[in-house]
Design a protein around this motif. Structure first.
Motif, PDB file in Angstrom:
ATOM      1  N   GLU A 194      18.829  15.533 -20.687  1.00 53.32           N
ATOM      2  CA  GLU A 194      17.639  15.506 -20.012  1.00 53.32           C
ATOM      3  C   GLU A 194      17.556  14.486 -18.718  1.00 53.32           C
ATOM      4  O   GLU A 194      18.458  13.513 -18.933  1.00 53.32           O
ATOM      5  CB  GLU A 194      16.367  14.981 -20.937  1.00 53.32           C
ATOM      6  CG  GLU A 194      16.029  15.976 -22.187  1.00 53.32           C
ATOM      7  CD  GLU A 194      14.914  15.564 -23.015  1.00 53.32           C
ATOM      8  OE1 GLU A 194      14.657  14.188 -22.802  1.00 53.32           O
ATOM      9  OE2 GLU A 194      14.516  16.222 -24.024  1.00 53.32           O
ATOM     10  N   PRO A 195      16.837  14.564 -17.890  1.00 56.11           N
ATOM     11  CA  PRO A 195      16.763  13.525 -16.809  1.00 56.11           C
ATOM     12  C   PRO A 195      16.086  12.068 -17.392  1.00 56.11           C
ATOM     13  O   PRO A 195      15.288  12.393 -18.310  1.00 56.11           O
ATOM     14  CB  PRO A 195      15.882  14.233 -15.564  1.00 56.11           C
ATOM     15  CG  PRO A 195      15.131  15.221 -16.585  1.00 56.11           C
ATOM     16  CD  PRO A 195      15.863  15.817 -17.647  1.00 56.11           C
ATOM     17  N   GLU A 218      28.754  -0.698 -13.994  1.00 55.06           N
ATOM     18  CA  GLU A 218      27.570  -1.542 -13.785  1.00 55.06           C
ATOM     19  C   GLU A 218      26.524  -0.528 -14.464  1.00 55.06           C
ATOM     20  O   GLU A 218      26.556   0.601 -14.828  1.00 55.06           O
ATOM     21  CB  GLU A 218      27.159  -1.575 -12.167  1.00 55.06           C
ATOM     22  CG  GLU A 218      27.906  -2.352 -11.350  1.00 55.06           C
ATOM     23  CD  GLU A 218      27.763  -2.637 -10.193  1.00 55.06           C
ATOM     24  OE1 GLU A 218      26.645  -2.258  -9.586  1.00 55.06           O
ATOM     25  OE2 GLU A 218      28.349  -3.495  -9.471  1.00 55.06           O
ATOM     26  N   ALA A 219      25.205  -1.486 -14.846  1.00 53.92           N
ATOM     27  CA  ALA A 219      24.301  -0.837 -15.650  1.00 53.92           C
ATOM     28  C   ALA A 219      23.675   0.433 -15.237  1.00 53.92           C
ATOM     29  O   ALA A 219      23.615   1.343 -15.769  1.00 53.92           O
ATOM     30  CB  ALA A 219      23.248  -1.783 -16.150  1.00 53.92           C
ATOM     31  N   THR A 272      23.692   7.447 -14.218  1.00 53.58           N
ATOM     32  CA  THR A 272      23.726   8.519 -13.479  1.00 53.58           C
ATOM     33  C   THR A 272      23.736   9.816 -14.327  1.00 53.58           C
ATOM     34  O   THR A 272      24.567   9.890 -15.464  1.00 53.58           O
ATOM     35  CB  THR A 272      24.693   8.564 -12.281  1.00 53.58           C
ATOM     36  OG1 THR A 272      25.963   8.544 -12.997  1.00 53.58           O
ATOM     37  CG2 THR A 272      24.476   7.232 -11.340  1.00 53.58           C
ATOM     38  N   LEU A 273      23.411  11.003 -13.782  1.00 54.31           N
ATOM     39  CA  LEU A 273      23.473  12.290 -14.466  1.00 54.31           C
ATOM     40  C   LEU A 273      25.076  12.602 -14.857  1.00 54.31           C
ATOM     41  O   LEU A 273      25.365  13.064 -15.847  1.00 54.31           O
ATOM     42  CB  LEU A 273      22.812  13.489 -13.949  1.00 54.31           C
ATOM     43  CG  LEU A 273      21.493  13.489 -13.904  1.00 54.31           C
ATOM     44  CD1 LEU A 273      20.955  14.773 -13.415  1.00 54.31           C
ATOM     45  CD2 LEU A 273      21.042  13.987 -15.528  1.00 54.31           C
ATOM     46  N   ALA A 274      26.006  12.402 -13.759  1.00 54.48           N
ATOM     47  CA  ALA A 274      27.108  12.779 -14.083  1.00 54.48           C
ATOM     48  C   ALA A 274      28.006  11.832 -15.129  1.00 54.48           C
ATOM     49  O   ALA A 274      28.615  12.328 -15.903  1.00 54.48           O
ATOM     50  CB  ALA A 274      28.285  12.595 -12.842  1.00 54.48           C
ATOM     51  N   ARG A 303      11.841  10.215  -9.106  1.00 56.46           N
ATOM     52  CA  ARG A 303      13.117   9.858  -9.144  1.00 56.46           C
ATOM     53  C   ARG A 303      13.746   9.806 -10.751  1.00 56.46           C
ATOM     54  O   ARG A 303      13.096   9.594 -11.545  1.00 56.46           O
ATOM     55  CB  ARG A 303      13.162   8.561  -8.772  1.00 56.46           C
ATOM     56  CG  ARG A 303      13.091   8.039  -7.343  1.00 56.46           C
ATOM     57  CD  ARG A 303      13.492   6.678  -6.890  1.00 56.46           C
ATOM     58  NE  ARG A 303      14.837   6.538  -6.832  1.00 56.46           N
ATOM     59  CZ  ARG A 303      15.731   6.903  -5.869  1.00 56.46           C
ATOM     60  NH1 ARG A 303      15.312   7.293  -4.715  1.00 56.46           N
ATOM     61  NH2 ARG A 303      16.912   6.673  -6.159  1.00 56.46           N
ATOM     62  N   ALA A 304      15.075  10.300 -10.858  1.00 53.93           N
ATOM     63  CA  ALA A 304      15.708  10.252 -12.126  1.00 53.93           C
ATOM     64  C   ALA A 304      17.097   9.991 -11.929  1.00 53.93           C
ATOM     65  O   ALA A 304      17.747  10.433 -10.906  1.00 53.93           O
ATOM     66  CB  ALA A 304      15.676  11.819 -12.590  1.00 53.93           C
ATOM     67  N   ASN A 305      17.486   9.100 -13.041  1.00 56.86           N
ATOM     68  CA  ASN A 305      18.845   8.943 -12.897  1.00 56.86           C
ATOM     69  C   ASN A 305      19.435   8.097 -11.840  1.00 56.86           C
ATOM     70  O   ASN A 305      20.597   8.564 -11.276  1.00 56.86           O
ATOM     71  CB  ASN A 305      19.655  10.095 -13.543  1.00 56.86           C
ATOM     72  CG  ASN A 305      19.193  10.565 -14.932  1.00 56.86           C
ATOM     73  OD1 ASN A 305      18.286  11.331 -15.098  1.00 56.86           O
ATOM     74  ND2 ASN A 305      20.112  10.187 -15.858  1.00 56.86           N
TER      75      ASN A 305
END
Length: 336
Positions: A112-113, A134-135, A140-142, A277-279
């Motif tokens: 899920e995003p 880094e946090a 990120t989705l990848a 915005r997501a990830n």
């Protein structure tokens, strides 16, 4: 943390307990998301973690940091959830429409995003000298998708060591194992992750930068006008379109153009797109206009992965139940 606050929390003071744990709540949520790949599952595990911490506060040994103790509980709750999930495997839903033949069929990935709003307050830099990521890079989705390909224990070890920066001895204690087993799991996890994460990629535009805003706006304009050529013109040469949990993957301009064209023809009307915005990347909630009801209904959410001056990936999520987590409206008024 003060001795008086801990003492009050152990005596059953709710406010004192929240004072102790609230600073870690968002970190715990992101931690559980990385391991589970689901924001809702992460919320469930955070609730279980806090309940277990409340009940077990008497057993908390102050020689350990509260951060480490809470992450120990959360990690083991996540591993239990993954074991339960393994006993009840989920099948990817079938497509309710026909699509062109994909470039390839990969693995079904339950992902899920993650809303950027939940990342507010998360430190930009790594929390410890042993961390390799880094946090926010590690959400990120990848990255999260790559984690889902690891066995659960390797996944937990890599996140605890390379994302959160805990020492091998601390992780061994958290997982009731040895440092040797932790280091072995970490080596295997790193090797697998290297094969899953893209290498030598151009850096994306900075979040909120004029370049990012321009790319996202141009893509959204193309979506809302049904301009497949306009969307494809913004893609990198090896761009990838995926739709978790479906195993279908479309790579490159021609394959993605064929898929997008088939969807435009099937709908007969362009989508409307609402930015979110997501990830750490631009995303859009998409709505299908309903001419009879004069509203637009949720259709799905897509996340753009930007790279340099182009779009390297489009990840489509068809679960419209996600809209609530992103603060997206349930319907849109039709354009007059």
């Amino acid at each position: 943390m003060t001795e008086s606050t801990l003492r009050l929390a152990r005596l059953g003071d709710d406010d004192a307990f929240r004072t102790l744990t609230d600073p870690y709540r968002r970190d715990l949520h992101v931690h559980c998301y990385r391991i589970l790949g689901s924001g809702q599952d992460a919320e469930d595990m955070v609730q279980e973690t806090l309940l277990a911490a409340w009940r077990g506060l008497e057993q908390y040994e102050e020689r350990d940091s509260l951060r480490a103790w809470l992450h120990r509980i959360a990690t083991n709750r996540c591993l239990n959830a993954l074991r339960d999930r393994g006993r009840r495997p989920r099948e990817a839903p079938g497509l309710p429409f026909e699509v062109p033949e994909p470039t390839r069929r990969g693995e079904s990935l339950w992902l899920e995003p993650y809303p950027d709003a939940l990342l507010e307050g998360i430190a930009e830099t790594s929390p410890g000298p042993d961390a390799r990521y880094e946090a926010k890079e590690a959400v990120t989705l990848a990255f999260v998708a790559a984690l889902q390909h690891l066995p659960p224990r390797q996944r937990a070890v890599l996140v605890l060591r390379d994302v959160l920066g805990f020492h091998a001895a601390e992780v061994a204690d958290m997982l009731d194992g040895s440092e040797t087993s932790v280091n072995s799991a970490l080596q295997r996890a790193r090797a697998t992750l290297e094969t899953r994460l893209p290498v030598d990629r151009k850096r994306p535009p900075l979040p909120g930068s004029p370049r990012e805003r321009e790319l996202a706006a141009r893509f959204a304009d193309a979506v809302q006008s049904g301009d497949v050529d306009g969307m494809v013109s913004l893609l990198t040469d090896d761009a990838l379109l995926t739709m978790p949990p479906l195993p279908l993957e479309y790579e490159g301009h021609n394959a993605i153009a064929a898929f997008l064209s088939s969807r435009e023809q099937a709908r007969g009307t362009p989508l409307r797109a609402v930015p979110t915005r997501a990830n750490t990347q631009p995303a859009f909630g998409c709505y299908t206009p309903d001419a009879q009801a004069e509203i637009a209904r949720p259709a799905g959410l897509f996340v753009l992965t930007l790279e340099g001056d182009g779009v390297a990936a489009i990840t489509w999520f068809a679960d419209t139940a996600l809209f609530g987590a992103f603060g997206l409206p349930r319907t849109l008024r039709s354009c007059s």
